[in-house]
Design an enzyme around this catalytic site. Structure first.
Site, mmCIF file in Angstrom:
data_model
loop_
_atom_site.group_PDB
_atom_site.id
_atom_site.type_symbol
_atom_site.label_atom_id
_atom_site.label_comp_id
_atom_site.label_asym_id
_atom_site.label_seq_id
_atom_site.Cartn_x
_atom_site.Cartn_y
_atom_site.Cartn_z
ATOM 1 N N TYR A 1 0.851 -1.185 0.000
ATOM 2 C CA TYR A 1 0.000 0.000 0.000
ATOM 3 C C TYR A 1 0.889 1.238 0.000
ATOM 4 O O TYR A 1 1.825 1.332 0.787
ATOM 5 C CB TYR A 1 -0.893 0.005 1.247
ATOM 6 C CG TYR A 1 -1.802 1.200 1.358
ATOM 7 C CD1 TYR A 1 -2.821 1.410 0.434
ATOM 8 C CD2 TYR A 1 -1.656 2.119 2.397
ATOM 9 C CE1 TYR A 1 -3.672 2.503 0.547
ATOM 10 C CE2 TYR A 1 -2.501 3.215 2.514
ATOM 11 C CZ TYR A 1 -3.505 3.404 1.588
ATOM 12 O OH TYR A 1 -4.343 4.489 1.708
ATOM 13 N N ASP B 1 9.184 2.633 0.364
ATOM 14 C CA ASP B 1 8.111 3.324 1.065
ATOM 15 C C ASP B 1 8.198 2.922 2.539
ATOM 16 O O ASP B 1 7.712 1.873 2.941
ATOM 17 C CB ASP B 1 6.751 2.942 0.453
ATOM 18 C CG ASP B 1 5.597 3.662 1.140
ATOM 19 O OD1 ASP B 1 5.852 4.407 2.105
ATOM 20 O OD2 ASP B 1 4.446 3.474 0.697
ATOM 21 N N LYS C 1 3.855 9.089 8.974
ATOM 22 C CA LYS C 1 3.497 8.532 10.284
ATOM 23 C C LYS C 1 4.399 9.003 11.428
ATOM 24 O O LYS C 1 4.237 10.111 11.899
ATOM 25 C CB LYS C 1 3.394 7.005 10.175
ATOM 26 C CG LYS C 1 2.300 6.617 9.164
ATOM 27 C CD LYS C 1 1.754 5.222 9.241
ATOM 28 C CE LYS C 1 0.511 5.138 8.352
ATOM 29 N NZ LYS C 1 0.574 4.156 7.304
HETATM 30 C C1 LIG Z 1 0.070 4.680 5.837
HETATM 31 C C2 LIG Z 1 0.872 4.415 4.623
HETATM 32 C C3 LIG Z 1 0.841 5.263 3.511
HETATM 33 C C4 LIG Z 1 -0.138 6.399 3.415
HETATM 34 O O1 LIG Z 1 0.105 7.371 4.356
HETATM 35 P P1 LIG Z 1 -1.084 8.409 4.727
HETATM 36 O O2 LIG Z 1 -0.445 9.374 5.658
HETATM 37 O O3 LIG Z 1 -2.174 7.586 5.341
HETATM 38 O O4 LIG Z 1 -1.525 9.033 3.455
HETATM 39 C C5 LIG Z 1 1.698 5.014 2.473
HETATM 40 N N1 LIG Z 1 2.551 3.981 2.495
HETATM 41 C C6 LIG Z 1 2.614 3.140 3.550
HETATM 42 C C7 LIG Z 1 3.614 2.033 3.544
HETATM 43 C C8 LIG Z 1 1.767 3.319 4.624
HETATM 44 O O5 LIG Z 1 1.797 2.460 5.642
#
Ligand SMILES: *Cc1c(COP(=O)(O)O)cnc(C)c1O
Length: 426
Positions: free
Chosen positions: A147, A240, A268
């Site tokens: 994701y 990511d 985060k």
């Molecule tokens: C949470 C998450 C996102 C998206 O971040 P948001 O601040 O919710 O837009 C993207 N990549 C990873 C791996 C994530 O865990």
């Protein structure tokens, strides 16, 4: 109970109002997965969420990742309060962004320069554009079940975003965009080799540890293989690390596995619970963002002062190491004890302070494995634990997190409740 207490709306009443106002009653879909309706939160402190119904839940969701210190730690709260006195949006540079960027570049090995944005979604969206602009290529290779946020490119075969709603890719993503995304299974290096050889790939984007289809670990040769292959085909490698950055170690997954990407996306934890995202990497690549380069990125709220101070304060605590010692120990004990308690077929994937339980399968090393797990059983565990005032994610495809607030007492308390609940599940 005083009078005021009685006038507070309860979750069920609030839920009835929310359903009239929001699609599915919520503003982010996973929140609606708590059945029969989500509890509404009044406040959070340490390892606990206090609901409007007067319940005190031990929280293992932790805002879905950011709250590695627990809820509203004083060290962060004080800094936010101080900044509130000075103002919270200027539309000019501040010294705060330099301080947070210095923290990030000192800990994340491949980070030389930084661009701050407002969410993980924005970070991966900008990173993908940056990779395309830099390489003059169009295609992106991603992994099924990874994701990368809620934009069109990220949503092609995207973990929790896909499975829960029975679509491989969100409706509304244009066919032309889906066609720019190549997909491999996680831990399948042959697939990566084939795609890189055949297609003109600008970048491989990946979660170096998967955290959005439950927790799934990379095989070491998978990560090193991707690093070598992307180099030899002149594609960029994007990690990511929105979940794993400052979570699996202070230097992220890249530090732990000693594999260094060209671009890293963060979010985060680096905002200490306030909205944030960042694209970091080699200076020569990051320089391609406007105004020094021709890859456009901008934002009214970029490098927001409140997010900057919360991020700096959080990383300052992480530098003291105790948060990792406590959070990792909490997860380790939980995993070891749960392993002992569960008698039926299952597997637990675990790293640092994140783990997930999969019932009915022996191993989970990619998204297909994760989808084979008995998620009804996981949901039963979630529901039974919630009755015992323990909150784990309401989805098989999310991650159970621990924090620096999950002390021995709280873990022992959780284990007692788990014993009861798992006894009924076995
Ligand atoms: C949470 C998450 C996102 C998206 O971040 P948001 O601040 O919710 O837009 C993207 N990549 C990873 C791996 C994530 O865990």
């Amino acid at each position: 109970m005083d009078k005021r207490r009685c006038t507070i709306l309860k979750s069920e009443e609030l839920w009835n109002q929310a359903k009239q106002l929001f699609a599915g009653g919520v503003n982010s879909p996973v929140r609606a997965s708590v059945k029969p309706y989500p509890f509404f939160t009044e406040r959070g402190k340490g390892a606990y969420i206090y609901t409007v119904d007067g319940k005190k839940l031990i929280d293992y969701v932790l805002g879905y990742g950011p709250l590695i210190l627990g809820h509203s730690p004083d060290s962060v709260k004080i800094k936010i309060a101080e900044q509130l006195e000075k103002g919270w949006l200027f539309g000019t540079p501040t010294e705060l962004e330099i301080k947070l960027a210095r923290k990030i570049t000192s800990h994340i090995p491949s980070a030389q320069k930084v661009r701050f944005v407002n969410s993980g979604t924005e970070a991966t969206m900008a990173a993908i554009r940056l990779a395309r602009g830099y390489t003059n290529r169009n295609k992106i290779l991603k992994f099924s079940g990874n994701y990368h946020g809620a934009h069109d490119y990220g949503l092609v075969e995207a973990g929790s975003a896909a499975t829960e709603y029975n679509v491989a890719t969100s409706k509304g993503v244009p066919y032309e965009i889906i066609n720019t995304i190549e997909i491999c299974e996680y831990n399948d290096i042959q697939c990566v080799d084939k795609k890189l050889r055949k297609e003109d790939i600008a970048a491989v984007i990946m979660e170096p540890v998967m955290g959005n289809a439950g927790v799934i670990l990379p095989e070491r040769e998978f990560l090193s293989g991707i690093r070598e292959l992307t180099k030899s085909y002149n594609s960029l490698l994007i990690f990511d690390e929105v979940i794993t950055g400052f979570r699996v170690s202070i230097g992220g997954a890249q530090s732990l596995y000693q594999i260094y990407p060209d671009i890293t996306t963060l979010g985060k934890i680096i905002g200490g619970g306030l909205p944030i995202g960042a694209i970091v990497g080699k200076a020569e690549i990051i320089e391609n963002f406007t105004p020094s380069g021709k890859v456009f990125n901008a934002g009214t709220f970029n490098a927001h002062p409140l997010s900057m101070v919360a991020g700096i304060a959080t990383i300052e605590e992480l530098e003291k190491e105790y948060p990792y010692i406590i959070a990792n120990k909490a997860a380790k004990i939980l995993v070891e004890e749960i392993e002992r308690m569960i008698k039926i077929k299952h597997t637990i994937n675990h790293i640092s302070s994140m783990f997930q339980i999969f019932f009915g399968v022996d191993q989970v090393k990619n998204y297909s494995d994760a989808k084979r797990a008995n998620k009804e059983y996981y949901m039963k565990l979630h529901e039974m634990l919630l009755k015992e005032e323990v909150f784990i994610p309401p989805s098989q495809y999310e991650t159970i997190f621990t924090s620096a607030s999950h002390t021995d007492d709280i873990i022992n308390n959780t284990l007692n409740k788990l014993k009861k609940v798992i006894g009924e599940l076995n």
